[in-house]
Write an enzyme that holds these catalytic residues in place. Sequence first.
Site, PDB file in Angstrom:
ATOM      1  N   LYS A 176       0.829  -1.206   0.000  1.00 17.82           N
ATOM      2  CA  LYS A 176       0.000   0.000   0.000  1.00 17.82           C
ATOM      3  C   LYS A 176       0.864   1.257   0.000  1.00 17.82           C
ATOM      4  CE  LYS A 176      -1.733   1.648   3.925  1.00 17.82           C
ATOM      5  NZ  LYS A 176      -1.676   3.107   4.171  1.00 17.82           N
ATOM      6  N   ASN A 177       1.818   1.317   0.919  1.00 20.84           N
ATOM      7  CA  ASN A 177       2.621   2.535   1.056  1.00 20.84           C
ATOM      8  C   ASN A 177       3.500   2.783  -0.168  1.00 20.84           C
ATOM      9  OD1 ASN A 177       1.511   3.087   3.553  1.00 20.84           O
ATOM     10  ND2 ASN A 177       3.164   2.119   4.705  1.00 20.84           N
ATOM     11  N   CYS A 213      -3.888  13.542  12.773  1.00 20.48           N
ATOM     12  CA  CYS A 213      -3.843  12.096  12.592  1.00 20.48           C
ATOM     13  C   CYS A 213      -4.007  11.439  13.948  1.00 20.48           C
ATOM     14  CB  CYS A 213      -2.510  11.692  11.960  1.00 20.48           C
ATOM     15  SG  CYS A 213      -2.310   9.910  11.765  1.00 20.48           S
ATOM     16  N   ARG A 258       2.362  14.273  12.895  1.00 21.06           N
ATOM     17  CA  ARG A 258       2.932  13.927  11.597  1.00 21.06           C
ATOM     18  C   ARG A 258       2.949  15.132  10.645  1.00 21.06           C
ATOM     19  NH1 ARG A 258       0.078   8.229  10.110  1.00 21.06           N
ATOM     20  NH2 ARG A 258       1.819   8.056   8.685  1.00 21.06           N
ATOM     21  N   PRO A 259       3.669  16.213  10.989  1.00 22.88           N
ATOM     22  CA  PRO A 259       3.649  17.416  10.164  1.00 22.88           C
ATOM     23  C   PRO A 259       4.333  17.210   8.819  1.00 22.88           C
ATOM     24  CG  PRO A 259       5.324  17.594  11.858  1.00 22.88           C
ATOM     25  CD  PRO A 259       4.552  16.340  12.152  1.00 22.88           C
ATOM     26  N   ASP A 300       6.301  19.571   7.441  1.00 21.00           N
ATOM     27  CA  ASP A 300       7.313  20.610   7.304  1.00 21.00           C
ATOM     28  C   ASP A 300       8.557  20.134   6.557  1.00 21.00           C
ATOM     29  OD1 ASP A 300       7.740  18.953   9.507  1.00 21.00           O
ATOM     30  OD2 ASP A 300       8.894  20.456  10.589  1.00 21.00           O
ATOM     31  N   VAL A 337      14.838  11.438   9.721  1.00 23.55           N
ATOM     32  CA  VAL A 337      14.433  10.553   8.631  1.00 23.55           C
ATOM     33  C   VAL A 337      12.919  10.603   8.459  1.00 23.55           C
ATOM     34  CG1 VAL A 337      14.378   8.170   7.815  1.00 23.55           C
ATOM     35  CG2 VAL A 337      16.404   9.037   8.990  1.00 23.55           C
ATOM     36  N   VAL A 381      10.003   9.100   5.610  1.00 20.84           N
ATOM     37  CA  VAL A 381       9.720   8.366   4.370  1.00 20.84           C
ATOM     38  C   VAL A 381       8.954   9.244   3.396  1.00 20.84           C
ATOM     39  CG1 VAL A 381       8.527   6.379   3.372  1.00 20.84           C
ATOM     40  CG2 VAL A 381       9.756   6.135   5.531  1.00 20.84           C
ATOM     41  N   ASP A 438       4.996   0.329  12.058  1.00 23.99           N
ATOM     42  CA  ASP A 438       3.713  -0.207  11.587  1.00 23.99           C
ATOM     43  C   ASP A 438       3.480  -1.659  11.986  1.00 23.99           C
ATOM     44  OD1 ASP A 438       2.825   2.141  10.492  1.00 23.99           O
ATOM     45  OD2 ASP A 438       3.363   1.653   8.429  1.00 23.99           O
ATOM     46  N   ILE A 466       8.852   6.551  16.802  1.00 21.95           N
ATOM     47  CA  ILE A 466       8.496   7.191  15.531  1.00 21.95           C
ATOM     48  C   ILE A 466       7.289   8.116  15.691  1.00 21.95           C
ATOM     49  CG2 ILE A 466       7.973   6.820  13.094  1.00 21.95           C
ATOM     50  CD1 ILE A 466      10.687   5.704  13.940  1.00 21.95           C
ATOM     51  N   ARG A 494      -8.428   0.129   5.020  1.00 21.79           N
ATOM     52  CA  ARG A 494      -7.464   1.041   4.413  1.00 21.79           C
ATOM     53  C   ARG A 494      -6.171   0.324   4.048  1.00 21.79           C
ATOM     54  NH1 ARG A 494      -5.545   4.766   8.075  1.00 21.79           N
ATOM     55  NH2 ARG A 494      -4.336   5.494   6.303  1.00 21.79           N
TER      56      ARG A 494
END
Length: 422
Positions: A22-23, A118, A123-124, A126, A164, A166, A308, A330, A400
């Site tokens: 999915k990702n 979220c 989870r910005p 920027d 880091v 993704v 995840d 994370i 999802r």
Amino acid sequence: MDQIMIRGGAPLTGEIPIAGAKNACLALMPATLLTDEPLTLTNAPRLSDIRTMTTLLQSLGAEVSALHRGKVLALSSHRLTSHRADYDIVRKMRASILVLGPLLARHGQAEVSLPGGCAIGARPVDLHLQALEAMGARLELREGYVHAEAPGGLKGAVFEFPKVSVGATENALLAATLAKGTTVLKNAAREPEIVDLARCLRAMGARIEGEGTGTITIEGVTALGGATHRVVTDRIELGTYMLAPAITGGDVTCLGGRLDLLPAFAEKLDAAGITVEETDRGLRVARKNGRLSAVDVTTEPFPGFPTDLQAQMMALLCTAEGTSRLEETIFENRFMHAPELVRMGARIDVSGGTATVTGVGRLKGAPVMATDLRASVSLILAGLAAEGETVVSRVYHLDRGYEKVEQKLGACGAHIERMSAE
């Protein structure tokens, strides 16, 4: 609203096919915006998030068709009609921000709604914006939208991510393919989904080196072409289904699985008392002997233990012998599944970013509620091992990220069914 009912206690045996990631697919689909030639993605997962990205791309004027029962996506952006990604679509899925870089790179302008909050943390975006600014983009935040311009095109730059990310690595990588000159992304994410995106972009004519390492170098080209690309195996679905025979007993082969997709995760399973064997068909998973052993887990960017899979691993450790510590580094607020597992008899103490899990002999079935995507499947795993009946509500989260959960687990002997709530 659907619910999933599980009657626990059945060991699982058989084979489970693992879908495309999915990702990875959510980052690959916006690559169509970089070219006016067709892009075809095979091994695509059939999920609600993929449908949301389809809707978003179509709102921009892209053509997206799902073929072969949804496993093939045919995309074309030869005639875009808009550069505005509306809030009504973007709010449904954070990956929508990935259209920003491609629109800016190819068309010199974009208006993209901020994704908003979220359930598992702020989870910005920027870092996405900082990377694009380094490439010469002019950005302004107005009325909840990112208004971006690059009238003379993006320009190559050296940019080091402060941490880091993704998504930010993906957005910068997409944008840099058409930037003038060379872009160097330092402290870049190393996930398999990044490698998969780079391979697809290279097939489209991009010049990229270093994917899978902390430094990615992109030499911009004037135009990209079309390509056909197979989406990489979903390592999170893979890890989830590897835990099914681990938590219930039994022997399951996850078709298409590879150890290199989950190195740290496989090491933790081995330490907990689970055998993982790589075969020519995938990964065969079974318990070694007796009760599982407690292990400590710290989530980290790839190749570390995936955030995840933290919720699913917690479900497994609820019945392991001894005390385990799970540290989440994370995302904040990612222990919302813990109170639901406690309803099933688990012994879990959460303090800040650490959860301490003391194993119990057996979980008990109970009505529970999913709070997010990975939490939902952790409760299903717990239900598979629990005594009695577990009913998981709010499973729209599950849809999802997992396709045909009931069929895949049911084919291996699980007593599981989807029901419509009254």
